[in-house]
Write a protein that holds these residues in place. Structure first.
Motif, PDB file in Angstrom:
ATOM      1  N   ALA A  65       0.836  -1.206   0.000  1.00  0.00           N
ATOM      2  CA  ALA A  65       0.000   0.000   0.000  1.00  0.00           C
ATOM      3  C   ALA A  65       0.867   1.250   0.000  1.00  0.00           C
ATOM      4  O   ALA A  65       0.580   2.225  -0.715  1.00  0.00           O
ATOM      5  CB  ALA A  65      -0.933  -0.001   1.207  1.00  0.00           C
ATOM      6  N   HIS A  88      -2.917  -2.934  -7.434  1.00  0.00           N
ATOM      7  CA  HIS A  88      -4.108  -2.337  -6.833  1.00  0.00           C
ATOM      8  C   HIS A  88      -5.217  -3.375  -6.683  1.00  0.00           C
ATOM      9  O   HIS A  88      -5.964  -3.360  -5.686  1.00  0.00           O
ATOM     10  CB  HIS A  88      -4.607  -1.175  -7.690  1.00  0.00           C
ATOM     11  CG  HIS A  88      -3.892   0.111  -7.425  1.00  0.00           C
ATOM     12  ND1 HIS A  88      -3.231   0.805  -8.400  1.00  0.00           N
ATOM     13  CD2 HIS A  88      -3.728   0.830  -6.280  1.00  0.00           C
ATOM     14  CE1 HIS A  88      -2.703   1.908  -7.878  1.00  0.00           C
ATOM     15  NE2 HIS A  88      -2.984   1.938  -6.592  1.00  0.00           N
ATOM     16  N   MET A  91      -4.538  -5.410  -3.628  1.00  0.00           N
ATOM     17  CA  MET A  91      -4.897  -4.661  -2.422  1.00  0.00           C
ATOM     18  C   MET A  91      -6.412  -4.624  -2.231  1.00  0.00           C
ATOM     19  O   MET A  91      -6.903  -4.732  -1.102  1.00  0.00           O
ATOM     20  CB  MET A  91      -4.344  -3.239  -2.510  1.00  0.00           C
ATOM     21  CG  MET A  91      -2.841  -3.124  -2.326  1.00  0.00           C
ATOM     22  SD  MET A  91      -2.228  -3.787  -0.755  1.00  0.00           S
ATOM     23  CE  MET A  91      -3.222  -2.874   0.432  1.00  0.00           C
ATOM     24  N   GLU A  92      -7.148  -4.478  -3.322  1.00  0.00           N
ATOM     25  CA  GLU A  92      -8.609  -4.478  -3.231  1.00  0.00           C
ATOM     26  C   GLU A  92      -9.119  -5.804  -2.678  1.00  0.00           C
ATOM     27  O   GLU A  92     -10.018  -5.828  -1.818  1.00  0.00           O
ATOM     28  CB  GLU A  92      -9.198  -4.220  -4.617  1.00  0.00           C
ATOM     29  CG  GLU A  92     -10.711  -4.163  -4.652  1.00  0.00           C
ATOM     30  CD  GLU A  92     -11.258  -3.911  -6.043  1.00  0.00           C
ATOM     31  OE1 GLU A  92     -12.398  -4.336  -6.311  1.00  0.00           O
ATOM     32  OE2 GLU A  92     -10.553  -3.290  -6.856  1.00  0.00           O
ATOM     33  N   HIS A  94      -7.418  -7.885  -0.818  1.00  0.00           N
ATOM     34  CA  HIS A  94      -6.953  -7.952   0.571  1.00  0.00           C
ATOM     35  C   HIS A  94      -7.922  -7.238   1.509  1.00  0.00           C
ATOM     36  O   HIS A  94      -8.334  -7.786   2.547  1.00  0.00           O
ATOM     37  CB  HIS A  94      -5.563  -7.315   0.652  1.00  0.00           C
ATOM     38  CG  HIS A  94      -4.994  -7.228   2.023  1.00  0.00           C
ATOM     39  ND1 HIS A  94      -4.449  -8.320   2.668  1.00  0.00           N
ATOM     40  CD2 HIS A  94      -4.873  -6.174   2.884  1.00  0.00           C
ATOM     41  CE1 HIS A  94      -4.015  -7.948   3.871  1.00  0.00           C
ATOM     42  NE2 HIS A  94      -4.262  -6.658   4.022  1.00  0.00           N
ATOM     43  N   TYR A  95      -8.305  -6.022   1.139  1.00  0.00           N
ATOM     44  CA  TYR A  95      -9.214  -5.255   1.995  1.00  0.00           C
ATOM     45  C   TYR A  95     -10.617  -5.848   1.996  1.00  0.00           C
ATOM     46  O   TYR A  95     -11.338  -5.763   3.003  1.00  0.00           O
ATOM     47  CB  TYR A  95      -9.247  -3.803   1.553  1.00  0.00           C
ATOM     48  CG  TYR A  95      -8.004  -3.027   1.960  1.00  0.00           C
ATOM     49  CD1 TYR A  95      -7.600  -2.998   3.291  1.00  0.00           C
ATOM     50  CD2 TYR A  95      -7.237  -2.343   1.023  1.00  0.00           C
ATOM     51  CE1 TYR A  95      -6.457  -2.308   3.672  1.00  0.00           C
ATOM     52  CE2 TYR A  95      -6.100  -1.649   1.398  1.00  0.00           C
ATOM     53  CZ  TYR A  95      -5.709  -1.631   2.716  1.00  0.00           C
ATOM     54  OH  TYR A  95      -4.585  -0.948   3.101  1.00  0.00           O
ATOM     55  N   LYS A  98     -10.404  -8.527   4.537  1.00  0.00           N
ATOM     56  CA  LYS A  98     -10.317  -7.949   5.877  1.00  0.00           C
ATOM     57  C   LYS A  98     -11.671  -7.443   6.356  1.00  0.00           C
ATOM     58  O   LYS A  98     -12.023  -7.591   7.541  1.00  0.00           O
ATOM     59  CB  LYS A  98      -9.300  -6.807   5.887  1.00  0.00           C
ATOM     60  CG  LYS A  98      -7.854  -7.243   5.770  1.00  0.00           C
ATOM     61  CD  LYS A  98      -7.397  -7.977   7.013  1.00  0.00           C
ATOM     62  CE  LYS A  98      -5.912  -8.245   7.004  1.00  0.00           C
ATOM     63  NZ  LYS A  98      -5.455  -8.946   8.229  1.00  0.00           N
ATOM     64  N   SER A  99     -12.448  -6.837   5.452  1.00  0.00           N
ATOM     65  CA  SER A  99     -13.761  -6.333   5.861  1.00  0.00           C
ATOM     66  C   SER A  99     -14.697  -7.488   6.208  1.00  0.00           C
ATOM     67  O   SER A  99     -15.515  -7.374   7.140  1.00  0.00           O
ATOM     68  CB  SER A  99     -14.369  -5.469   4.759  1.00  0.00           C
ATOM     69  OG  SER A  99     -14.704  -6.227   3.619  1.00  0.00           O
ATOM     70  N   ASP A 102     -13.861  -8.552   9.608  1.00  0.00           N
ATOM     71  CA  ASP A 102     -14.460  -7.632  10.575  1.00  0.00           C
ATOM     72  C   ASP A 102     -15.917  -7.992  10.853  1.00  0.00           C
ATOM     73  O   ASP A 102     -16.377  -7.932  12.002  1.00  0.00           O
ATOM     74  CB  ASP A 102     -14.384  -6.190  10.054  1.00  0.00           C
ATOM     75  CG  ASP A 102     -12.964  -5.660  10.008  1.00  0.00           C
ATOM     76  OD1 ASP A 102     -12.108  -6.206  10.728  1.00  0.00           O
ATOM     77  OD2 ASP A 102     -12.708  -4.712   9.242  1.00  0.00           O
ATOM     78  N   VAL A 164      -7.310 -12.879   0.899  1.00  0.00           N
ATOM     79  CA  VAL A 164      -6.561 -11.921   1.702  1.00  0.00           C
ATOM     80  C   VAL A 164      -5.131 -11.762   1.196  1.00  0.00           C
ATOM     81  O   VAL A 164      -4.499 -10.714   1.411  1.00  0.00           O
ATOM     82  CB  VAL A 164      -6.586 -12.325   3.194  1.00  0.00           C
ATOM     83  CG1 VAL A 164      -5.596 -13.448   3.476  1.00  0.00           C
ATOM     84  CG2 VAL A 164      -6.325 -11.120   4.093  1.00  0.00           C
TER      85      VAL A 164
END
Length: 208
Positions: A65, A88, A91-92, A94-95, A98-99, A102, A164
């Motif tokens: 990032a 990118h 990373m998208e 990965h997030y 992660k969400s 959560d 992830v």
């Protein structure tokens, strides 16, 4: 120029660079003809003229990032723009994973609550209500998000791990989850374990 594209109730701002021919850089890398460029917002004074070596092989996380935030697209060759695009996308993914982790953690909060009273569905419904309010989702969308999060984090951990680490994206993850939905947990995991290493090389159509 600046283009604004409306998607539902959200407005996404796209900043496109001027399309121009890119000459071959003094590097032994092929060059592709770039299309309209979605330029990341960064400080021109700290932007890199070329991408760091090995960027295409870096796993998503804080390090990647940080590197991407320092890349200035105007000075990149067509080939390097594709490398940055892939980074990118990792990373998208990965997030996205992660969400969903959560959301699963939120379900666990309600599972540990004294209010559960043996009702296995209540924590899921309570978590859905929370994210519906937090993310301004419809009831149906919130239910789908909680269900997908639990599938990834609990039922199909191999799919979560691939997501992830950026080896697959959410499009492929959804196809994999849907594809084994009719199977019991053990069989579903066996099927996923068989195909997960090859999934990143398949289109969603091939995975189906």
């Amino acid at each position: 120029g600046v283009w604004f594209v409306s998607v539902g109730s959200d407005t996404v701002e796209h900043m496109f660079d001027v399309i121009r021919d890119v000459t071959t850089p003094d590097r032994s890398l092929p060059v592709t003809t770039p299309g309209p460029h979605l330029e990341p917002i960064c400080d021109p004074d700290t932007a890199l003229d070329v991408i760091p070596a090995g960027l295409d092989g870096l796993e998503p996380g804080p390090g990647l990032a940080g590197l991407l935030a320092s890349v200035e697209g105007r000075e990149l060759s067509g080939y390097d723009r594709v490398v940055v695009l892939r980074a990118h996308q990792r990373m998208e993914a990965h997030y996205a994973a992660k969400s969903r982790a959560d959301i699963t953690a939120l379900v666990e909060v309600f599972e540990e609550s004294d209010d559960t009273a043996g009702d296995r569905l209540w924590p899921v419904e309570a978590a859905a209500a929370e994210i519906r309010a937090a993310l301004r989702l419809t009831r149906r969308s919130a239910d789908i998000e909680v269900g997908l999060a639990l599938e990834l984090c609990r039922r199909l951990p191999a799919v979560f791990e691939a997501l992830v680490t950026g080896r697959i994206d959410m499009r492929r993850a959804r196809v994999l989850v849907d594809g084994v939905a009719h199977l019991d947990d053990v069989t579903a995991r066996d099927v996923i374990d068989t195909i997960i290493d090859d999934a990143c090389g398949f289109t969603t159509g091939q995975l189906r």
